[in-house]
Scaffold this motif. Structure first.
Motif, PDB file in Angstrom:
ATOM      1  N   VAL A   1      60.616  34.488  27.919  1.00  0.00           N
ATOM      2  CA  VAL A   1      59.296  34.757  28.491  1.00  0.00           C
ATOM      3  C   VAL A   1      58.212  34.215  27.567  1.00  0.00           C
ATOM      4  CG1 VAL A   1      57.671  36.530  29.262  1.00  0.00           C
ATOM      5  CG2 VAL A   1      60.125  36.800  29.694  1.00  0.00           C
ATOM      6  N   VAL A   2      57.495  33.224  28.052  1.00  0.00           N
ATOM      7  CA  VAL A   2      56.326  32.676  27.350  1.00  0.00           C
ATOM      8  C   VAL A   2      55.292  32.331  28.409  1.00  0.00           C
ATOM      9  CG1 VAL A   2      55.412  30.943  25.766  1.00  0.00           C
ATOM     10  CG2 VAL A   2      57.802  31.658  25.568  1.00  0.00           C
ATOM     11  N   HIS A   3      54.121  32.907  28.310  1.00  0.00           N
ATOM     12  CA  HIS A   3      53.070  32.624  29.283  1.00  0.00           C
ATOM     13  C   HIS A   3      52.600  31.183  29.153  1.00  0.00           C
ATOM     14  CE1 HIS A   3      49.054  32.921  31.249  1.00  0.00           C
ATOM     15  NE2 HIS A   3      49.725  33.729  32.051  1.00  0.00           N
ATOM     16  N   ASP A   4      52.086  30.621  30.259  1.00  0.00           N
ATOM     17  CA  ASP A   4      51.592  29.238  30.243  1.00  0.00           C
ATOM     18  C   ASP A   4      50.457  29.054  29.252  1.00  0.00           C
ATOM     19  OD1 ASP A   4      53.353  28.708  32.401  1.00  0.00           O
ATOM     20  OD2 ASP A   4      51.868  29.505  33.794  1.00  0.00           O
ATOM     21  N   GLY A   5      49.685  30.100  29.000  1.00  0.00           N
ATOM     22  CA  GLY A   5      48.641  30.054  27.989  1.00  0.00           C
ATOM     23  C   GLY A   5      47.258  29.815  28.554  1.00  0.00           C
ATOM     24  N   ILE A   6      46.270  30.441  27.937  1.00  0.00           N
ATOM     25  CA  ILE A   6      44.865  30.299  28.308  1.00  0.00           C
ATOM     26  C   ILE A   6      44.114  29.692  27.128  1.00  0.00           C
ATOM     27  CG2 ILE A   6      42.774  31.506  29.032  1.00  0.00           C
ATOM     28  CD1 ILE A   6      45.038  31.504  31.103  1.00  0.00           C
ATOM     29  N   ASP A   7      43.349  28.659  27.399  1.00  0.00           N
ATOM     30  CA  ASP A   7      42.526  28.030  26.361  1.00  0.00           C
ATOM     31  C   ASP A   7      41.306  28.912  26.133  1.00  0.00           C
ATOM     32  OD1 ASP A   7      41.023  26.474  24.682  1.00  0.00           O
ATOM     33  OD2 ASP A   7      41.199  24.634  25.862  1.00  0.00           O
TER      34      ASP A   7
ATOM     35  N   VAL B   1      38.777  35.376  43.803  1.00  0.00           N
ATOM     36  CA  VAL B   1      39.300  34.016  43.697  1.00  0.00           C
ATOM     37  C   VAL B   1      40.774  33.995  44.078  1.00  0.00           C
ATOM     38  CG1 VAL B   1      39.741  32.069  42.145  1.00  0.00           C
ATOM     39  CG2 VAL B   1      37.663  33.447  41.853  1.00  0.00           C
ATOM     40  N   SER B   2      41.135  33.087  44.964  1.00  0.00           N
ATOM     41  CA  SER B   2      42.528  32.874  45.328  1.00  0.00           C
ATOM     42  C   SER B   2      42.671  31.431  45.804  1.00  0.00           C
ATOM     43  CB  SER B   2      42.957  33.837  46.440  1.00  0.00           C
ATOM     44  OG  SER B   2      44.304  33.635  46.790  1.00  0.00           O
TER      45      SER B   2
ATOM     46  N   LEU C   1      29.629  34.919  35.044  1.00  0.00           N
ATOM     47  CA  LEU C   1      28.404  35.595  35.461  1.00  0.00           C
ATOM     48  C   LEU C   1      28.651  36.823  36.323  1.00  0.00           C
ATOM     49  CD1 LEU C   1      27.469  35.040  38.695  1.00  0.00           C
ATOM     50  CD2 LEU C   1      27.238  32.725  37.822  1.00  0.00           C
ATOM     51  N   ALA C   2      29.834  36.908  36.949  1.00  0.00           N
ATOM     52  CA  ALA C   2      30.103  38.011  37.872  1.00  0.00           C
ATOM     53  C   ALA C   2      30.052  39.355  37.141  1.00  0.00           C
ATOM     54  CB  ALA C   2      31.455  37.830  38.532  1.00  0.00           C
ATOM     55  N   ARG C   3      29.413  40.319  37.760  1.00  0.00           N
ATOM     56  CA  ARG C   3      29.406  41.668  37.187  1.00  0.00           C
ATOM     57  C   ARG C   3      30.765  42.337  37.389  1.00  0.00           C
ATOM     58  NH1 ARG C   3      24.294  45.592  38.134  1.00  0.00           N
ATOM     59  NH2 ARG C   3      23.320  43.669  37.380  1.00  0.00           N
ATOM     60  N   VAL C   4      31.434  41.998  38.490  1.00  0.00           N
ATOM     61  CA  VAL C   4      32.770  42.529  38.777  1.00  0.00           C
ATOM     62  C   VAL C   4      33.635  41.385  39.291  1.00  0.00           C
ATOM     63  CG1 VAL C   4      34.138  44.174  40.100  1.00  0.00           C
ATOM     64  CG2 VAL C   4      31.799  44.765  39.434  1.00  0.00           C
ATOM     65  N   HIS C   5      34.830  41.279  38.752  1.00  0.00           N
ATOM     66  CA  HIS C   5      35.814  40.333  39.291  1.00  0.00           C
ATOM     67  C   HIS C   5      36.936  41.141  39.919  1.00  0.00           C
ATOM     68  CE1 HIS C   5      38.193  36.715  39.795  1.00  0.00           C
ATOM     69  NE2 HIS C   5      39.228  37.364  39.279  1.00  0.00           N
ATOM     70  N   CYS C   6      37.234  40.863  41.196  1.00  0.00           N
ATOM     71  CA  CYS C   6      38.282  41.591  41.914  1.00  0.00           C
ATOM     72  C   CYS C   6      39.525  40.715  42.035  1.00  0.00           C
ATOM     73  CB  CYS C   6      37.783  41.993  43.302  1.00  0.00           C
ATOM     74  SG  CYS C   6      38.984  42.977  44.242  1.00  0.00           S
ATOM     75  N   TYR C   7      40.666  41.292  41.665  1.00  0.00           N
ATOM     76  CA  TYR C   7      41.939  40.574  41.798  1.00  0.00           C
ATOM     77  C   TYR C   7      42.968  41.512  42.415  1.00  0.00           C
ATOM     78  CZ  TYR C   7      46.295  38.185  40.786  1.00  0.00           C
ATOM     79  OH  TYR C   7      47.522  37.568  40.916  1.00  0.00           O
TER      80      TYR C   7
ATOM     81  N   TRP D   1      46.895  32.565  37.515  1.00  0.00           N
ATOM     82  CA  TRP D   1      46.138  32.148  36.337  1.00  0.00           C
ATOM     83  C   TRP D   1      44.716  32.694  36.381  1.00  0.00           C
ATOM     84  CZ3 TRP D   1      47.717  26.290  36.701  1.00  0.00           C
ATOM     85  CH2 TRP D   1      48.974  26.109  36.102  1.00  0.00           C
ATOM     86  N   SER D   2      44.138  32.797  37.586  1.00  0.00           N
ATOM     87  CA  SER D   2      42.732  33.198  37.692  1.00  0.00           C
ATOM     88  C   SER D   2      42.486  34.564  37.065  1.00  0.00           C
ATOM     89  CB  SER D   2      42.280  33.202  39.157  1.00  0.00           C
ATOM     90  OG  SER D   2      42.988  34.180  39.915  1.00  0.00           O
ATOM     91  N   LEU D   3      43.463  35.470  37.111  1.00  0.00           N
ATOM     92  CA  LEU D   3      43.261  36.786  36.504  1.00  0.00           C
ATOM     93  C   LEU D   3      43.176  36.669  34.989  1.00  0.00           C
ATOM     94  CD1 LEU D   3      43.032  39.833  36.505  1.00  0.00           C
ATOM     95  CD2 LEU D   3      45.540  39.959  36.545  1.00  0.00           C
ATOM     96  N   THR D   4      44.129  35.982  34.376  1.00  0.00           N
ATOM     97  CA  THR D   4      44.110  35.878  32.920  1.00  0.00           C
ATOM     98  C   THR D   4      42.909  35.052  32.442  1.00  0.00           C
ATOM     99  OG1 THR D   4      45.787  34.132  33.205  1.00  0.00           O
ATOM    100  CG2 THR D   4      46.559  36.295  32.497  1.00  0.00           C
TER     101      THR D   4
END
Length: 407
Positions: free
Chosen positions: A182-188, A218-219, A301-307, A316-319
């Motif tokens: 298990v290794v995540h793809d990674g976030i820059d 976002v989806s 900029l979003a005050r709330v992000h819904c996932y 990826w959008s969540l991480t």
């Protein structure tokens, strides 16, 4: 070493790993579908694209489709061997589309490593999770078993596999799980970071800034697998309670997972019809798919992000949103719980509880007293375990090089 990447949509999950291995002095090539027009970070060759498989067997169609792609990928690999004399020490491919199925017959001495994204399961995952949108039945489970055949074959043939999350690795049967690292793809995280000056101009010309009451959703495609229907049903109460709120919904009208509505229209059209007259559409903005810089501006900029997500592949959008310091309201489902703990680095609500989701979104918009702490903790979660350059990429490189054949 000589390393060959195989992915019908290259670079896909290998966008960082492939060029990193090349920088380390390895000879690195990629093999992809001829219709893939994405720019690649390394030299890329193409195999003939498969035609749609015609068969009367509903259950056999999936396996026939994936073996046909595997055959064409193998023919491309054979041309690479016979015409160009290329013989890789390591092959690294994605099992999802069958491309690796016959590569051992072309290069029997190469190490075959695979990206094991998810194993379809008949119980405990997406199948049967949402009876309203995807009714459970014997036939649905039969189809799931059939769709799993090429995935099982692909990992059985492999010397080793890699999966991005523990949830995804654990979707595979216990007898195969021992092969999976298990290794995540990674976030820059240097690029995907908070920016208090972020702003975004919507397609209609309206400008949104940090400080505005903005909800982002976002989806890749707007569909039930990512909770689009639940999110839309939560909006009437949110818009009524917060008259200044703006909702930005990012995603295409097609289908990435699951199936379309019975009338053949998009899920966006279906939900707008269901909620006709209950939404202030001047404050609900559908952008389609955004350019990546605009996506980053939105989650900053979003005050709330819904996932929201079925028990399925983690987006990826969540991480990325967490790395950007988002205040996240997410579904209390197994893949999400791997990265978010309720009250520690985000807010979790039951997937199907529309009133609870509305209340959580309203709480975030009006000013959760813990918002700053949750935002900071969300980013720290990514820094501590999912950072591309500190964690993911070094571990991926070590994994590939440690499995290379001895010369």
């Amino acid at each position: 070493m000589k390393i060959l990447f195989v992915h019908q949509n290259f670079p896909g999950q290998f966008a960082h790993l492939a060029p990193a291995l090349e920088r380390r002095g390895h000879t690195v090539l990629a093999l992809t579908d001829e219709r893939n027009d994405r720019p690649g970070p390394i030299r890329t060759l193409r195999y003939k694209a498969p035609e749609p498989v015609r068969t009367d067997s509903v259950l056999g169609r999936s396996y026939a489709t994936h073996t046909e792609r595997g055959l064409l990928a193998a023919r491309g690999a054979r041309a690479l061997r016979d015409r160009h004399g290329f013989s890789p020490d390591v092959i690294l491919g994605h099992t999802g589309w069958g491309e690796t199925l016959f590569l051992r017959e072309i290069w029997p001495d190469a190490r075959l490593l695979v990206y094991a994204e998810l194993m379809y399961r008949t119980r405990g995952h997406d199948v049967g999770f949402d009876a309203e949108m995807h009714p459970d039945s014997d036939e649905a489970r039969f189809a799931t078993v059939a769709r799993s055949a090429h995935l099982i074959q692909g990992i059985v043939q492999a010397d080793a596999a890699i999966a991005p999350t523990r949830y995804q690795a654990d979707s595979f049967p216990p007898e195969l799980r021992g092969k999976i690292t298990v290794v995540h793809d990674g976030i820059d995280t240097a690029r995907v970071r908070p920016d208090p000056g972020a702003w975004l101009e919507l397609p209609g010309g309206q400008r949104l800034d940090c400080g505005d009451e903005v909800i982002s959703f976002v989806s890749r495609s707007l569909e039930p697998y990512r909770g689009f229907h639940v999110f839309m049903r939560a909006l009437p109460a949110v818009l009524a309670a917060r008259p200044d709120a703006q909702v930005v919904i990012v995603g295409g009208d097609g289908i990435s997972y699951g199936s379309p509505p019975r009338d053949g229209k998009s899920w966006k059209d279906a939900m707008l019809a269901e909620l006709d007259g209950r939404l202030d559409l001047d404050r609900v903005h559908f952008t389609g798919r955004l350019r990546y810089p605009d996506f980053l501006s939105l989650i900053r900029l979003a005050r709330v992000h819904c996932y929201l997500s079925y028990p399925f592949v983690l987006s990826w959008s969540l991480t990325e949103a967490m790395s950007a310091g988002a205040y996240v309201v997410a579904s209390d489902t197994a893949p999400v719980r791997e990265v978010i703990a309720d009250g520690r680095n985000g807010r979790l609500v039951p997937f199907f509880d529309v009133p609870a989701l509305s209340a959580a979104l309203i709480r975030g918009l009006q000013g959760d007293a813990d918002a700053d702490r949750l935002r900071t903790a969300a980013r720290q979660t990514i820094l501590d375990g999912y950072d591309l350059h500190r964690h993911s990429l070094p571990r991926q490189i070590e994994w590939v090089e440690s499995l290379a054949p001895m010369r």
